[in-house]
Design a protein around this motif. Structure first.
Motif, short mmCIF file in Angstrom:
data_model
loop_
_atom_site.label_atom_id
_atom_site.label_comp_id
_atom_site.label_asym_id
_atom_site.label_seq_id
_atom_site.Cartn_x
_atom_site.Cartn_y
_atom_site.Cartn_z
N HIS A 31 -7.48 2.77 -0.75
CA HIS A 31 -6.78 3.06 -2.66
C HIS A 31 -7.89 3.94 -3.10
CE1 HIS A 31 -5.38 2.33 -6.75
NE2 HIS A 31 -4.40 1.94 -5.79
N HIS A 57 -13.82 -10.21 0.98
CA HIS A 57 -13.13 -10.12 1.35
C HIS A 57 -13.07 -11.29 2.58
CE1 HIS A 57 -10.23 -8.28 -1.19
NE2 HIS A 57 -10.76 -7.76 -1.52
N ALA A 117 -2.59 -6.22 -4.68
CA ALA A 117 -4.11 -6.45 -3.02
C ALA A 117 -4.71 -7.13 -2.58
CB ALA A 117 -5.17 -5.41 -3.02
N ARG A 163 -3.27 -9.49 0.82
CA ARG A 163 -4.16 -9.72 1.96
C ARG A 163 -4.16 -10.80 2.04
NH1 ARG A 163 -9.85 -6.45 2.70
NH2 ARG A 163 -10.51 -7.96 4.46
N ARG A 194 -8.25 -3.89 -5.01
CA ARG A 194 -7.92 -2.28 -4.30
C ARG A 194 -8.14 -2.29 -3.07
NH1 ARG A 194 -6.78 -2.76 -8.99
NH2 ARG A 194 -6.15 -1.47 -10.60
N GLU A 195 -6.93 -2.54 -2.34
CA GLU A 195 -7.41 -1.52 -0.76
C GLU A 195 -8.08 -1.02 -0.46
OE1 GLU A 195 -3.56 -2.60 -1.43
OE2 GLU A 195 -4.75 -1.68 -2.50
N GLU A 196 -8.94 -0.97 0.24
CA GLU A 196 -10.00 0.15 1.04
C GLU A 196 -9.84 1.31 0.82
OE1 GLU A 196 -12.56 -0.82 4.48
OE2 GLU A 196 -12.89 -2.95 4.44
#
Length: 248
Positions: free
Chosen positions: A93, A126, A200, A204, A89-91
């Motif tokens: 999200h 990441h 996600a 990225r 998930r994005e930060e």
């Protein structure tokens, strides 16, 4: 806590990396390969829940490690449960630290320190993945996940043996869908989830850099045993090799 044979924690990092620089040009990433929860993060859920899909993508660690050890496809694998922080998930999200999942409440995440979880787990995972991919310079990334035969909150069956997900870049997915189909498998196309909404890590680390990828979701009952994991590792490695060659 961990499922026997699924995962081990190395050096307290939120990730492990298996294998050196690949000669095949193919690498594997698994964001949900672990159900580990640090002792200082009480989630407040029943122990049996930690052995279900809400906590881990069952079978993925076994498939990925076999591809690394037997088929020359190095792997970058999560070492923390998605109930601690969802690395896929994005930060920003809303479910990056989930307070509920598939109908289950996660009490320990209500009011949790989001920034602390991101700094301790999400960013190191990441950042390390970005550096690893730069070093690997892969021809093809395999993003490996598993899905349940049916959601706990909905008993509608999912008939696919595996699915290929993608957002805007479907180059590798289109090839893989055809090749897996030729093996007699029921292959989903952006099912049971859509990569346009849930992609996600590949958005990225793959699409943003023009790297071809296959986001593979295998139904978890297909990879529940060590024998199944070995068979699927060989099959995925074979298809991935053919996809990588076709993309050259």
């Amino acid at each position: 806590m961990a499922i026997a044979g699924e995962t081990a924690v190395i050096d307290g990092r939120p990730y492990e990396q298996i294998g050196g620089i690949t000669a095949s040009g193919i690498v594997c990433v698994a964001d949900h390969a672990s159900n580990f929860v640090p002792d200082d993060i009480p989630l407040g859920v029943a122990p049996e829940l930690m052995e279900q899909h809400v906590a881990i993508d069952i079978g993925v660690h076994g498939v990925a490690t076999r591809m690394a050890h037997r088929h020359g496809i190095p792997a970058h694998l999560a070492q923390v449960s998605r109930l601690v922080v969802d690395l896929h998930r994005e930060e920003d999200h809303p479910n990056v630290v989930p307070t509920s999942s598939d109908g289950y409440i996660i009490p320990g995440n209500i009011g949790a320190n989001l920034e602390s979880r991101l700094e301790r787990f999400h960013r190191p995972y990441h950042n390390a993945l970005a550096q690893w991919l730069e070093a690997q310079n892969p021809k093809l990334i395999l993003s490996l996940h598993s899905f349940t035969p049916a959601m706990a909150s909905c008993d509608k069956p999912r008939p696919w043996d595996l699915s290929l997900l993608y957002n805007q870049d479907d180059r590798a997915a289109r090839l893989a869908i055809r090749l897996f189909g030729e093996l007699g498998l029921n292959v989903g196309d952006n099912e049971p989830y859509s990569g346009a909404e849930l992609n996600a890590t590949m958005n990225r680390h793959a699409e943003a850099h023009g790297r071809p990828y296959c986001f593979i979701e295998v139904r978890q009952d297909r990879i529940a045993t060590r024998a199944d994991q070995s068979r699927w590792a060989a099959m995925i490695a074979e298809v991935a090799g053919r996809v990588a060659l076709a993309l050259e």
